[in-house]
Scaffold this motif. Structure first.
Motif, PDB file in Angstrom:
ATOM      1  N   ALA A 115      13.288  16.866   5.276  1.00  0.00           N
ATOM      2  CA  ALA A 115      12.941  14.967   4.902  1.00  0.00           C
ATOM      3  C   ALA A 115      14.290  14.644   6.167  1.00  0.00           C
ATOM      4  CB  ALA A 115      13.849  14.334   3.619  1.00  0.00           C
ATOM      5  N   ALA A 116      14.840  15.078   6.892  1.00  0.00           N
ATOM      6  CA  ALA A 116      15.860  14.102   7.609  1.00  0.00           C
ATOM      7  C   ALA A 116      14.929  13.711   8.779  1.00  0.00           C
ATOM      8  CB  ALA A 116      16.427  15.191   8.336  1.00  0.00           C
ATOM      9  N   ALA A 142      19.569   5.974  -4.151  1.00  0.00           N
ATOM     10  CA  ALA A 142      19.235   6.292  -3.673  1.00  0.00           C
ATOM     11  C   ALA A 142      19.794   6.271  -1.851  1.00  0.00           C
ATOM     12  CB  ALA A 142      17.519   5.950  -3.443  1.00  0.00           C
ATOM     13  N   ALA A 180      24.235   8.640  10.059  1.00  0.00           N
ATOM     14  CA  ALA A 180      25.702   7.676   9.845  1.00  0.00           C
ATOM     15  C   ALA A 180      26.907   8.324  10.077  1.00  0.00           C
ATOM     16  CB  ALA A 180      26.013   8.517   8.263  1.00  0.00           C
ATOM     17  N   SER A 196      16.179  12.352  -2.799  1.00  0.00           N
ATOM     18  CA  SER A 196      17.486  10.775  -3.112  1.00  0.00           C
ATOM     19  C   SER A 196      17.406  10.101  -1.903  1.00  0.00           C
ATOM     20  CB  SER A 196      18.384  11.976  -2.084  1.00  0.00           C
ATOM     21  OG  SER A 196      18.109  12.747  -0.851  1.00  0.00           O
ATOM     22  N   LEU A 212       7.587  15.861  -2.030  1.00  0.00           N
ATOM     23  CA  LEU A 212       8.859  15.860  -2.407  1.00  0.00           C
ATOM     24  C   LEU A 212      10.170  16.516  -2.493  1.00  0.00           C
ATOM     25  CD1 LEU A 212      10.138  13.516  -4.112  1.00  0.00           C
ATOM     26  CD2 LEU A 212       9.998  15.220  -6.040  1.00  0.00           C
ATOM     27  N   GLY A 213      11.378  16.265  -1.210  1.00  0.00           N
ATOM     28  CA  GLY A 213      11.895  17.376  -0.873  1.00  0.00           C
ATOM     29  C   GLY A 213      13.103  17.237  -1.972  1.00  0.00           C
ATOM     30  N   LEU A 261       7.204   6.527  -3.796  1.00  0.00           N
ATOM     31  CA  LEU A 261       5.606   7.653  -4.020  1.00  0.00           C
ATOM     32  C   LEU A 261       5.115   7.481  -4.937  1.00  0.00           C
ATOM     33  CD1 LEU A 261       7.697  11.257  -3.035  1.00  0.00           C
ATOM     34  CD2 LEU A 261       6.489   9.205  -1.839  1.00  0.00           C
ATOM     35  N   ARG A 292      16.343   4.415  11.421  1.00  0.00           N
ATOM     36  CA  ARG A 292      16.152   5.083   9.624  1.00  0.00           C
ATOM     37  C   ARG A 292      14.068   5.234  10.277  1.00  0.00           C
ATOM     38  NH1 ARG A 292      20.420   4.331   9.798  1.00  0.00           N
ATOM     39  NH2 ARG A 292      20.298   6.524  11.485  1.00  0.00           N
ATOM     40  N   LEU A 313       0.848  14.667   7.460  1.00  0.00           N
ATOM     41  CA  LEU A 313       2.230  15.722   8.034  1.00  0.00           C
ATOM     42  C   LEU A 313       3.378  16.221   6.973  1.00  0.00           C
ATOM     43  CD1 LEU A 313       2.917  15.341  11.547  1.00  0.00           C
ATOM     44  CD2 LEU A 313       0.807  16.030  10.917  1.00  0.00           C
ATOM     45  N   VAL A 331      13.518   7.629  -2.674  1.00  0.00           N
ATOM     46  CA  VAL A 331      12.257   7.793  -2.854  1.00  0.00           C
ATOM     47  C   VAL A 331      12.400   6.674  -3.724  1.00  0.00           C
ATOM     48  CG1 VAL A 331      11.146  10.020  -2.470  1.00  0.00           C
ATOM     49  CG2 VAL A 331      12.111  10.081  -4.337  1.00  0.00           C
ATOM     50  N   ALA A 352      12.427  23.867   5.597  1.00  0.00           N
ATOM     51  CA  ALA A 352      12.349  22.435   5.618  1.00  0.00           C
ATOM     52  C   ALA A 352      13.038  22.397   4.288  1.00  0.00           C
ATOM     53  CB  ALA A 352      11.014  22.040   5.344  1.00  0.00           C
ATOM     54  N   VAL A 398      12.221  12.718   9.047  1.00  0.00           N
ATOM     55  CA  VAL A 398      11.100  11.453   7.703  1.00  0.00           C
ATOM     56  C   VAL A 398      12.021   9.949   8.352  1.00  0.00           C
ATOM     57  CG1 VAL A 398      10.250  10.426   6.542  1.00  0.00           C
ATOM     58  CG2 VAL A 398      10.045  12.770   6.627  1.00  0.00           C
ATOM     59  N   LEU A 457      30.848   5.334  -1.455  1.00  0.00           N
ATOM     60  CA  LEU A 457      29.650   5.887  -1.730  1.00  0.00           C
ATOM     61  C   LEU A 457      29.857   6.415  -3.350  1.00  0.00           C
ATOM     62  CD1 LEU A 457      27.931   6.884   1.113  1.00  0.00           C
ATOM     63  CD2 LEU A 457      27.294   4.730   0.144  1.00  0.00           C
ATOM     64  N   ILE A 506      17.439  10.370   9.776  1.00  0.00           N
ATOM     65  CA  ILE A 506      19.065  10.558   8.922  1.00  0.00           C
ATOM     66  C   ILE A 506      19.883   9.878  10.137  1.00  0.00           C
ATOM     67  CG2 ILE A 506      18.253  11.265   6.984  1.00  0.00           C
ATOM     68  CD1 ILE A 506      20.012  13.381   7.478  1.00  0.00           C
ATOM     69  N   PRO A 554       8.925  21.206  -1.070  1.00  0.00           N
ATOM     70  CA  PRO A 554       9.735  22.634   0.646  1.00  0.00           C
ATOM     71  C   PRO A 554      10.378  23.030  -0.252  1.00  0.00           C
ATOM     72  CG  PRO A 554       9.067  20.328   1.432  1.00  0.00           C
ATOM     73  CD  PRO A 554       9.108  20.372  -0.385  1.00  0.00           C
TER      74      PRO A 554
HETATM   75  C1  LIG Z   1      24.369   8.731  -1.852  1.00  0.00           C
HETATM   76  C2  LIG Z   1      23.304   8.715  -0.755  1.00  0.00           C
HETATM   77  C3  LIG Z   1      23.664   8.778   0.503  1.00  0.00           C
HETATM   78  C4  LIG Z   1      22.224   8.744   1.837  1.00  0.00           C
HETATM   79  N1  LIG Z   1      23.602   8.552   2.746  1.00  0.00           N
HETATM   80  C5  LIG Z   1      22.824   8.380   3.917  1.00  0.00           C
HETATM   81  C6  LIG Z   1      22.911   8.403   5.263  1.00  0.00           C
HETATM   82  O1  LIG Z   1      24.391   7.899   5.181  1.00  0.00           O
HETATM   83  N2  LIG Z   1      22.054   8.189   5.953  1.00  0.00           N
HETATM   84  C7  LIG Z   1      21.200   8.160   6.104  1.00  0.00           C
HETATM   85  O2  LIG Z   1      19.922   8.257   6.568  1.00  0.00           O
HETATM   86  N3  LIG Z   1      19.813   7.946   4.685  1.00  0.00           N
HETATM   87  C8  LIG Z   1      21.042   8.388   3.744  1.00  0.00           C
HETATM   88  N4  LIG Z   1      20.771   8.712   2.532  1.00  0.00           N
HETATM   89  C9  LIG Z   1      19.291   9.245   1.729  1.00  0.00           C
HETATM   90  C10 LIG Z   1      18.834  10.582   2.427  1.00  0.00           C
HETATM   91  O3  LIG Z   1      19.303  11.603   1.861  1.00  0.00           O
HETATM   92  C11 LIG Z   1      17.708  10.788   3.218  1.00  0.00           C
HETATM   93  O4  LIG Z   1      17.294  10.621   3.805  1.00  0.00           O
HETATM   94  C12 LIG Z   1      17.027  12.616   3.187  1.00  0.00           C
HETATM   95  O5  LIG Z   1      16.937  12.588   4.119  1.00  0.00           O
HETATM   96  C13 LIG Z   1      16.132  11.973   1.846  1.00  0.00           C
HETATM   97  O6  LIG Z   1      16.213  13.574   1.875  1.00  0.00           O
HETATM   98  P1  LIG Z   1      15.109  14.626   0.430  1.00  0.00           P
HETATM   99  O7  LIG Z   1      14.648  15.558   0.644  1.00  0.00           O
HETATM  100  O8  LIG Z   1      16.144  14.018  -0.699  1.00  0.00           O
HETATM  101  O9  LIG Z   1      13.414  13.777   0.267  1.00  0.00           O
HETATM  102  P2  LIG Z   1      12.942  12.391  -0.306  1.00  0.00           P
HETATM  103  O10 LIG Z   1      13.488  11.471  -1.381  1.00  0.00           O
HETATM  104  O11 LIG Z   1      12.532  13.851  -1.272  1.00  0.00           O
HETATM  105  O12 LIG Z   1      11.371  12.364   0.558  1.00  0.00           O
HETATM  106  C14 LIG Z   1      11.531  11.275   1.224  1.00  0.00           C
HETATM  107  C15 LIG Z   1      10.308  11.167   1.678  1.00  0.00           C
HETATM  108  O13 LIG Z   1      10.448  11.942   3.405  1.00  0.00           O
HETATM  109  C16 LIG Z   1       9.042  12.404   2.335  1.00  0.00           C
HETATM  110  N5  LIG Z   1       9.567  13.920   2.580  1.00  0.00           N
HETATM  111  C17 LIG Z   1       9.821  15.089   2.348  1.00  0.00           C
HETATM  112  N6  LIG Z   1      10.427  16.305   2.531  1.00  0.00           N
HETATM  113  C18 LIG Z   1       9.102  16.663   3.445  1.00  0.00           C
HETATM  114  C19 LIG Z   1       8.804  17.757   4.447  1.00  0.00           C
HETATM  115  N7  LIG Z   1       9.062  18.590   4.036  1.00  0.00           N
HETATM  116  N8  LIG Z   1       7.421  16.930   5.346  1.00  0.00           N
HETATM  117  C20 LIG Z   1       7.150  15.549   5.093  1.00  0.00           C
HETATM  118  N9  LIG Z   1       8.012  15.050   4.473  1.00  0.00           N
HETATM  119  C21 LIG Z   1       8.940  15.053   3.073  1.00  0.00           C
HETATM  120  C22 LIG Z   1       8.834  12.539   2.005  1.00  0.00           C
HETATM  121  O14 LIG Z   1       7.397  12.551   0.794  1.00  0.00           O
HETATM  122  C23 LIG Z   1       9.652  11.028   1.133  1.00  0.00           C
HETATM  123  O15 LIG Z   1       8.014   9.800   1.926  1.00  0.00           O
HETATM  124  C24 LIG Z   1      21.993   8.823   1.078  1.00  0.00           C
HETATM  125  C25 LIG Z   1      20.716   9.052  -0.531  1.00  0.00           C
HETATM  126  C26 LIG Z   1      21.527   9.302  -0.946  1.00  0.00           C
HETATM  127  C27 LIG Z   1      21.521   9.663  -2.837  1.00  0.00           C
END
Ligand SMILES: Cc1cc2nc3c(=O)[nH]c(=O)nc-3n(C[C@H](O)[C@H](O)[C@H](O)COP(=O)(O)OP(=O)(O)OC[C@H]3O[C@@H](n4cnc5c(N)ncnc54)[C@H](O)[C@@H]3O)c2cc1C
Length: 344
Positions: free
Chosen positions: A123-124, A237, A131, A56, A52-53, A339, A166, A178, A58, A92, A126, A228, A129, A71
């Motif tokens: 997580a980026a 999310a 935009a 944002s 869990l990162g 998750l 995505r 991984l 999940v 990470a 994964v 947003l 990401i 991480p």
């Molecule tokens: C307001 C808002 C706007 C957003 N805008 C965009 C956007 O414009 N473009 C976009 O692409 N996304 C967007 N997102 C989605 C999100 O921000 C991205 O997907 C971001 O990369 C998730 O990061 P996180 O650390 O919160 O991951 P988490 O939500 O914690 O995890 C997401 C997934 O990645 C896995 N994961 C996390 N960390 C790791 C690691 N170190 N190693 C392996 N697996 C890992 C987790 O197990 C889970 O499966 C947005 C979300 C919100 C809330």
């Protein structure tokens, strides 16, 4: 065991949908040695491992059995450079948005359009990401990984990550196998702005400013803040569904029903259509039920008004997807990852 393992950890503040959830065991990992120690502990106790990162992207089950790893390595450094590029490695656990800003401050260019995306750098990759016309894959050089079964550490080149819209192999064939320890980006020393996204181009023109990297960053930041809902105020999310990719024949059938649907070519014979438009045309913008709603501000954003369960969230999302499918014959695919154990 030198690491601190927290039992029955409350995760409601660690996911941007603010769903109520608990981890059986929870542990922060910083160094490679931390990861290996935590993995060895979980594997010896036969506990499943979940990462869990920033939470944002999940949908969390009420209880996640096993060990949840968070991480925390926020290292950021210049690995090497050549005449044109810098190779920048980020841990990470570093937050994504401040990383993008730090790159622009250092005159390391390329990631500006990805400012203001919540979450961690780990997580980026994964979901690759993206935009405003830029995807992470455009700038990744390599991803440092750890095998969650063996603790083996290895480097994966960008070409081997199988990045797509995505998605990546971290989200598909290697999901749950991984951990990402760090990401190395190859960024440009010279400004390289991407203005392919029409709304961004128009915003720069309207503001009467030159298309420099810092101005691009500021315009993207302003557009996002306007469009947003802020997850701190309104739990969400981000985009809850991916934009569907259709064949040209599927598009023709859809255009009989929706002649004005916006269309973006992605590859020979394939087009991307707007999921937000489909939701709006289905009359679901602002649709509210059981404590969830599709946002009035941005119809692709599912917001949590008062509900607490991940299962209820998926149920609400299915109601939206089913309605769109019934009206237009297009399947909406969920973007956030579930998750823990949840029926979808
Ligand atoms: C307001 C808002 C706007 C957003 N805008 C965009 C956007 O414009 N473009 C976009 O692409 N996304 C967007 N997102 C989605 C999100 O921000 C991205 O997907 C971001 O990369 C998730 O990061 P996180 O650390 O919160 O991951 P988490 O939500 O914690 O995890 C997401 C997934 O990645 C896995 N994961 C996390 N960390 C790791 C690691 N170190 N190693 C392996 N697996 C890992 C987790 O197990 C889970 O499966 C947005 C979300 C919100 C809330």
């Amino acid at each position: 065991m030198s690491l601190t393992i927290e039992k029955n950890k409350d995760l409601s503040g660690l996911n941007s949908l603010r769903l109520s959830a608990q981890a059986e065991c929870f542990c922060e990992v910083k160094s490679v040695a931390d990861w290996q120690e935590a993995l060895a502990w979980a594997n010896s106790a036969d506990l499943p491992v979940t990462i869990l990162g920033g939470g944002s992207n999940v949908v969390l089950a009420p209880r996640i059995e096993g060990l949840v790893l968070h991480p925390a390595n926020a290292e950021l450094g210049l690995e090497r450079e050549d005449a044109e590029s810098v190779f920048v490695r980020v841990g990470a656990g570093h937050d994504w948005d401040p990383f993008v800003r730090a790159c622009v401050d250092h005159a390391w260019f390329g990631l500006e359009n990805l400012v203001s995306i919540p979450g961690s750098c780990g997580a980026a990759p994964v979901q690759n990401i993206g935009a405003y016309g830029v995807d992470l894959a455009d700038w990744v050089h390599a991803v440092s990984c750890i095998d969650l079964n063996t603790g083996e550490v290895f480097e994966r080149s960008a070409a081997d990550c199988e990045f797509g819209y995505r998605t990546s192999r971290f989200k598909t064939k290697e999901a749950g196998r991984l951990g990402i320890l760090a990401v190395t980006f190859k960024l440009s020393k010279k400004p390289k702005v991407n203005l392919s996204y029409a709304a961004l181009h128009e915003a720069l023109d309207a503001a009467g400013v030159a298309p420099t990297p810092i101005n691009v960053l500021k315009q993207v930041e302003a557009i996002r803040a306007h469009k947003l809902p802020n997850p701190i105020v309104t739990p969400n999310a981000g985009s809850f569904f991916k934009n569907p990719v259709l064949s040209t024949s599927e598009l023709s059938a859809l255009q009989n029903l929706l002649p004005h649907i916006p269309v973006y070519p992605v590859a020979e014979g394939r087009v991307k259509i707007s999921a937000a438009y489909l939701i709006e045309q289905a009359g679901l913008k602002g649709f509210t039920e059981a404590g969830f709603a599709m946002s009035e501000r941005h119809s692709l954003v599912l917001i949590n008004l008062s509900a607490s369960s991940g299962q209820a969230c998926l149920h609400f999302a299915s109601r939206v997807a089913e309605r769109v499918h019934a009206l237009f014959g297009v399947l909406l695919e969920r973007e956030p990852i579930a998750l823990g154990t949840l029926a979808s």
